[in-house]
Write a protein that holds these residues in place. Structure first.
Motif, PDB file in Angstrom:
ATOM      1  N   HIS A 220       0.849  -1.194   0.000  1.00 39.67           N
ATOM      2  CA  HIS A 220       0.000   0.000   0.000  1.00 39.67           C
ATOM      3  C   HIS A 220       0.881   1.239   0.000  1.00 39.67           C
ATOM      4  CE1 HIS A 220      -3.207   2.789   1.243  1.00 39.67           C
ATOM      5  NE2 HIS A 220      -4.054   1.838   0.905  1.00 39.67           N
ATOM      6  N   GLN A 221       0.407   2.306  -0.646  1.00 40.30           N
ATOM      7  CA  GLN A 221       1.173   3.556  -0.680  1.00 40.30           C
ATOM      8  C   GLN A 221       1.287   4.195   0.699  1.00 40.30           C
ATOM      9  OE1 GLN A 221      -0.661   6.074  -3.629  1.00 40.30           O
ATOM     10  NE2 GLN A 221       0.413   5.084  -5.329  1.00 40.30           N
ATOM     11  N   SER A 222       0.262   4.002   1.525  1.00 39.89           N
ATOM     12  CA  SER A 222       0.256   4.550   2.887  1.00 39.89           C
ATOM     13  C   SER A 222      -0.174   3.451   3.855  1.00 39.89           C
ATOM     14  CB  SER A 222      -0.687   5.750   2.982  1.00 39.89           C
ATOM     15  OG  SER A 222      -0.303   6.773   2.076  1.00 39.89           O
ATOM     16  N   PRO A 223       0.709   2.518   4.144  1.00 38.16           N
ATOM     17  CA  PRO A 223       0.319   1.339   4.919  1.00 38.16           C
ATOM     18  C   PRO A 223      -0.187   1.635   6.324  1.00 38.16           C
ATOM     19  CG  PRO A 223       2.699   1.405   4.568  1.00 38.16           C
ATOM     20  CD  PRO A 223       2.109   2.428   3.685  1.00 38.16           C
ATOM     21  N   LEU A 224       0.349   2.656   6.988  1.00 34.48           N
ATOM     22  CA  LEU A 224      -0.119   2.939   8.342  1.00 34.48           C
ATOM     23  C   LEU A 224      -1.513   3.560   8.338  1.00 34.48           C
ATOM     24  CD1 LEU A 224       3.068   4.238  10.200  1.00 34.48           C
ATOM     25  CD2 LEU A 224       2.020   1.961  10.251  1.00 34.48           C
ATOM     26  N   ILE A 225      -1.813   4.359   7.337  1.00 35.30           N
ATOM     27  CA  ILE A 225      -3.170   4.906   7.206  1.00 35.30           C
ATOM     28  C   ILE A 225      -4.153   3.770   6.957  1.00 35.30           C
ATOM     29  CG2 ILE A 225      -4.676   6.339   5.770  1.00 35.30           C
ATOM     30  CD1 ILE A 225      -2.316   8.223   5.353  1.00 35.30           C
ATOM     31  N   GLU A 226      -3.763   2.843   6.112  1.00 39.03           N
ATOM     32  CA  GLU A 226      -4.617   1.688   5.839  1.00 39.03           C
ATOM     33  C   GLU A 226      -4.741   0.796   7.076  1.00 39.03           C
ATOM     34  OE1 GLU A 226      -6.965  -1.133   3.642  1.00 39.03           O
ATOM     35  OE2 GLU A 226      -6.642   1.047   3.650  1.00 39.03           O
ATOM     36  N   LEU A 227      -3.652   0.644   7.812  1.00 35.20           N
ATOM     37  CA  LEU A 227      -3.686  -0.166   9.028  1.00 35.20           C
ATOM     38  C   LEU A 227      -4.635   0.453  10.058  1.00 35.20           C
ATOM     39  CD1 LEU A 227      -2.369  -2.731  10.233  1.00 35.20           C
ATOM     40  CD2 LEU A 227      -0.671  -1.236  11.276  1.00 35.20           C
ATOM     41  N   ALA A 228      -4.608   1.765  10.179  1.00 35.83           N
ATOM     42  CA  ALA A 228      -5.513   2.463  11.096  1.00 35.83           C
ATOM     43  C   ALA A 228      -6.970   2.257  10.677  1.00 35.83           C
ATOM     44  CB  ALA A 228      -5.174   3.949  11.135  1.00 35.83           C
ATOM     45  N   ARG A 229      -7.219   2.280   9.373  1.00 33.52           N
ATOM     46  CA  ARG A 229      -8.582   2.053   8.879  1.00 33.52           C
ATOM     47  C   ARG A 229      -9.052   0.637   9.233  1.00 33.52           C
ATOM     48  NH1 ARG A 229     -11.538  -0.004   4.642  1.00 33.52           N
ATOM     49  NH2 ARG A 229      -9.708  -1.080   3.807  1.00 33.52           N
ATOM     50  N   LEU A 230      -8.180  -0.334   9.035  1.00 35.76           N
ATOM     51  CA  LEU A 230      -8.521  -1.720   9.345  1.00 35.76           C
ATOM     52  C   LEU A 230      -8.737  -1.920  10.841  1.00 35.76           C
ATOM     53  CD1 LEU A 230      -6.074  -3.654   6.980  1.00 35.76           C
ATOM     54  CD2 LEU A 230      -8.518  -3.243   6.651  1.00 35.76           C
ATOM     55  N   LEU A 231      -7.945  -1.244  11.653  1.00 38.50           N
ATOM     56  CA  LEU A 231      -8.117  -1.369  13.092  1.00 38.50           C
ATOM     57  C   LEU A 231      -9.466  -0.797  13.528  1.00 38.50           C
ATOM     58  CD1 LEU A 231      -7.044  -2.157  15.855  1.00 38.50           C
ATOM     59  CD2 LEU A 231      -5.845   0.050  15.966  1.00 38.50           C
ATOM     60  N   LYS A 232      -9.871   0.282  12.906  1.00 38.93           N
ATOM     61  CA  LYS A 232     -11.186   0.857  13.207  1.00 38.93           C
ATOM     62  C   LYS A 232     -12.296  -0.129  12.849  1.00 38.93           C
ATOM     63  CE  LYS A 232     -14.080   4.893  12.174  1.00 38.93           C
ATOM     64  NZ  LYS A 232     -14.180   6.163  11.392  1.00 38.93           N
ATOM     65  N   ILE A 233     -12.158  -0.785  11.713  1.00 38.80           N
ATOM     66  CA  ILE A 233     -13.134  -1.799  11.314  1.00 38.80           C
ATOM     67  C   ILE A 233     -13.117  -2.966  12.299  1.00 38.80           C
ATOM     68  CG2 ILE A 233     -13.754  -3.488   9.528  1.00 38.80           C
ATOM     69  CD1 ILE A 233     -12.644  -1.520   7.465  1.00 38.80           C
ATOM     70  N   ARG A 234     -11.920  -3.381  12.702  1.00 34.22           N
ATOM     71  CA  ARG A 234     -11.795  -4.459  13.684  1.00 34.22           C
ATOM     72  C   ARG A 234     -12.541  -4.118  14.967  1.00 34.22           C
ATOM     73  NH1 ARG A 234     -11.801  -9.350  13.881  1.00 34.22           N
ATOM     74  NH2 ARG A 234     -13.608  -8.728  15.106  1.00 34.22           N
ATOM     75  N   ARG A 235     -12.390  -2.892  15.440  1.00 33.29           N
ATOM     76  CA  ARG A 235     -13.082  -2.462  16.656  1.00 33.29           C
ATOM     77  C   ARG A 235     -14.599  -2.478  16.458  1.00 33.29           C
ATOM     78  NH1 ARG A 235      -9.304  -3.844  19.972  1.00 33.29           N
ATOM     79  NH2 ARG A 235      -7.628  -2.324  20.346  1.00 33.29           N
ATOM     80  N   ALA A 236     -15.043  -2.074  15.293  1.00 34.10           N
ATOM     81  CA  ALA A 236     -16.482  -2.098  15.022  1.00 34.10           C
ATOM     82  C   ALA A 236     -17.015  -3.525  15.044  1.00 34.10           C
ATOM     83  CB  ALA A 236     -16.761  -1.440  13.672  1.00 34.10           C
TER      84      ALA A 236
END
Length: 328
Positions: A220-236
């Protein structure tokens, strides 16, 4: 002649050393990472980012009730499996690290961080790791990096991890990674990232709940931004899982609270909206459930057919008349 001999000797020496640590099963993973433990919950985590494809499959190793290990630079993947086995046998983090390095011909190019279930920390940066390389060992954590743009990464990561002590462990680890990237990160740029969180004690059901968070961004071009997005989904989805469990025990009030929390995190997620509506229907709020379902059907008609199938398996417990209202 002397110069030629010295050159030849150097090339032979370099070739031998390179052969010891550069193999197909020992990939490059020049990177920055953090291994950490939450002293309150006992949870343990590892977070990593690199300009290398799928870094999480090489660097990140963890087991509930045992510990977490980051093996990087010129990676020796066996350090992950063997290290966890040593920790499980009763070795401390430092004892395990000492054993792993004791017969490793490539230890000068290894970088390893270990935290065990008791909070013991051990870290190693080989003297031949590519600059800038270094680590910081703290209470219940260590940060380690190599091939960085500058020497600011470890201190930035350490500070961010300590400053965000109020956050859950996964979010704290992510903050540390973001801080490392903010001051320069990998000199080559960024490509992949991973986040793993395991329980402090094992359920003896590793297929069930021992891994609390297990996320990887392979390219990914911005892996940490994507990781943060996935973590938010995980929490949901954590909230959704808790809602499902409450539904199984007929605690509809708790179920609605959890489903509402999930939708607050992901307001545009149709499936979360759908199961919230079904829970409302089971809780006798047929009109409100129907209103929500009609909006869902307008976006994706297949959910109407799903609703018709639920009574057969007992997931939706309503009368025939109410079912017609819900599927109109």
């Amino acid at each position: 002649m002397k110069k030629l001999f010295l050159c030849f000797t150097f090339l032979c020496f370099s070739s031998n050393i390179f052969a010891q640590f550069s193999k197909k099963h020992e990939p490059f993973a020049h990177t920055f990472s953090i291994v950490a433990r939450d002293s309150k919950t006992g949870e343990m985590a590892i977070g990593v980012q690199s300009h290398w494809f799928s870094v999480g499959t090489a660097v990140s190793w963890g087991q509930a009730g045992v510990g977490v290990i980051a093996t990087q630079s010129f990676v020796n993947k066996s350090f992950g499996i063997r290290g966890l086995a040593l920790l499980k046998s009763g070795k401390t983090a430092q004892e395990a690290l000492d054993i792993l390095l004791s017969n490793d011909g490539g230890k000068d190019v290894r970088q390893v961080g270990i935290v065990d279930a008791k909070g013991n920390v051990a870290v190693h940066t080989g003297k031949s790791c590519v600059d800038f390389a270094g680590h910081i060992k703290g209470t219940n954590y260590s940060v380690q990096s190599n091939m960085m743009l500058n020497n600011k990464v470890p201190s930035a990561m350490s500070k961010a991890f300590q400053d965000n002590w109020r956050l859950p462990l996964a979010e704290r680890v992510l903050k540390a990674l973001e801080a490392g990237q903010a001051v320069g990160g990998d000199i080559r740029g960024k490509q992949s990232a991973a986040l793993l969180v395991v329980k402090g004690t094992s359920t003896n059901k590793p297929w069930d709940e021992d891994h609390l968070v297990d996320l990887r961004v392979d390219d990914h071009q911005s892996p940490l931004i994507e990781l943060a997005r996935l973590l938010k989904i995980r929490r949901a989805y954590d909230h959704m899982d808790a809602g499902d469990l409450a539904t199984e025990t007929s605690n509809m009030k708790k179920a609605m609270e959890e489903y509402s929390a999930a939708m607050k995190l992901l307001p545009n997620n149709i499936e979360m909206q759908y199961w919230t509506a079904i829970t409302m229907a089971n809780n006798k709020s047929i009109i409100k459930a129907s209103e929500m379902l009609q909006k869902i059907y307008a976006k994706e008609p297949n959910w109407r057919e799903m609703t018709k199938r639920l009574p057969k398996v007992g997931i939706l417990k309503v009368s025939d008349l109410d079912l017609k209202e819900l599927t109109k």
